[in-house]
Design a protein around this motif. Structure first.
Motif, mmCIF file in Angstrom:
data_model
loop_
_atom_site.group_PDB
_atom_site.id
_atom_site.type_symbol
_atom_site.label_atom_id
_atom_site.label_comp_id
_atom_site.label_asym_id
_atom_site.label_seq_id
_atom_site.Cartn_x
_atom_site.Cartn_y
_atom_site.Cartn_z
ATOM 1 N N GLU A 156 -6.164 -0.890 48.938
ATOM 2 C CA GLU A 156 -6.750 0.420 49.190
ATOM 3 C C GLU A 156 -6.477 1.467 48.118
ATOM 4 N N ASP A 157 -5.518 1.250 47.248
ATOM 5 C CA ASP A 157 -5.214 2.268 46.248
ATOM 6 C C ASP A 157 -5.810 1.947 44.883
ATOM 7 N N VAL A 158 -6.850 1.110 44.850
ATOM 8 C CA VAL A 158 -7.485 0.703 43.599
ATOM 9 C C VAL A 158 -8.980 1.009 43.672
ATOM 10 N N ALA A 159 -9.484 1.676 42.635
ATOM 11 C CA ALA A 159 -10.921 1.923 42.502
ATOM 12 C C ALA A 159 -11.440 1.116 41.323
ATOM 13 N N VAL A 160 -12.435 0.276 41.567
ATOM 14 C CA VAL A 160 -13.078 -0.487 40.505
ATOM 15 C C VAL A 160 -14.327 0.292 40.104
ATOM 16 N N THR A 161 -14.387 0.657 38.835
ATOM 17 C CA THR A 161 -15.521 1.440 38.345
ATOM 18 C C THR A 161 -16.050 0.826 37.058
ATOM 19 N N GLN A 162 -17.143 1.377 36.593
ATOM 20 C CA GLN A 162 -17.703 0.919 35.326
ATOM 21 C C GLN A 162 -17.865 2.099 34.397
ATOM 22 N N THR A 163 -17.930 1.781 33.118
ATOM 23 C CA THR A 163 -18.131 2.805 32.099
ATOM 24 C C THR A 163 -19.078 2.250 31.057
ATOM 25 N N GLY A 164 -19.450 3.080 30.134
ATOM 26 C CA GLY A 164 -20.302 2.650 29.026
ATOM 27 C C GLY A 164 -19.466 2.004 27.942
ATOM 28 N N CYS A 165 -19.786 2.322 26.730
ATOM 29 C CA CYS A 165 -19.151 1.702 25.576
ATOM 30 C C CYS A 165 -17.676 2.081 25.471
ATOM 31 N N ILE A 166 -16.845 1.074 25.315
ATOM 32 C CA ILE A 166 -15.415 1.297 25.097
ATOM 33 C C ILE A 166 -15.117 1.289 23.598
ATOM 34 N N GLY A 167 -16.019 0.721 22.818
ATOM 35 C CA GLY A 167 -15.906 0.778 21.365
ATOM 36 C C GLY A 167 -15.274 -0.436 20.712
ATOM 37 N N LEU A 168 -15.088 -1.487 21.461
ATOM 38 C CA LEU A 168 -14.465 -2.702 20.921
ATOM 39 C C LEU A 168 -15.354 -3.907 21.218
ATOM 40 N N CYS A 169 -16.564 -3.871 20.718
ATOM 41 C CA CYS A 169 -17.588 -4.858 21.069
ATOM 42 C C CYS A 169 -17.135 -6.306 20.892
ATOM 43 N N GLN A 170 -16.369 -6.572 19.862
ATOM 44 C CA GLN A 170 -15.957 -7.954 19.596
ATOM 45 C C GLN A 170 -15.002 -8.498 20.650
ATOM 46 N N TYR A 171 -14.469 -7.626 21.515
ATOM 47 C CA TYR A 171 -13.515 -8.050 22.544
ATOM 48 C C TYR A 171 -14.113 -8.051 23.948
ATOM 49 N N GLU A 172 -15.398 -7.796 24.082
ATOM 50 C CA GLU A 172 -16.048 -7.759 25.391
ATOM 51 C C GLU A 172 -16.042 -9.139 26.041
#
Length: 123
Positions: free
Chosen positions: A60-76
């Motif tokens: 219950e104390d964790v929120a899973v969210t999404q974001t745009g670019c993190i800036g490390l494309c080679q590590y996706e």
């Protein structure tokens, strides 16, 4: 992703899950990079696995969210775990199986899975 309708259906399903509640309600945020490079690298199954596991285990104390670019494309795909008072942990080259391990080890037991972190990957 096959269509815009499929993406909308996934978004609606994810928003309805316990793991995707308001970030202010959670002390821990799990952020999945969902920019074009992340999606192309397989971030969607990672996001679904994380959200489903958090909901199934009733964390219950964790929120899973999404974001745009993190800036490390080679590590996706990239997953960041952000906990108050702790250094941010960046997991890289994730897949659904690794995501489930992060839920068990990091989110439940409090042990960072160092073999999947960016610091370990760059060595």
């Amino acid at each position: 992703m096959k269509s815009l309708e499929e993406l909308k259906a996934i978004r609606e399903r994810m928003q309805g899950q316990v793991g995707l509640r308001n970030e202010s309600e959670a002390s821990t945020r799990v952020v999945v990079g969902m920019a074009t490079c992340g999606i192309a690298s397989g971030a969607r199954p990672v996001l679904v696995a994380l959200a489903d596991a958090v909901a199934e285990k009733k964390i219950e104390d964790v929120a899973v969210t999404q974001t745009g670019c993190i800036g490390l494309c080679q590590y996706e795909p990239i997953v960041e775990v952000i906990q108050p008072g702790k250094e941010k942990v960046t997991y890289v080259k994730m897949d659904a199986k690794k995501a489930l391990e992060v839920v068990e080890q990091h989110l439940i037991r409090g042990q960072v899975v160092t073999e999947y972190t960016i610091g370990n990957t760059m060595k």
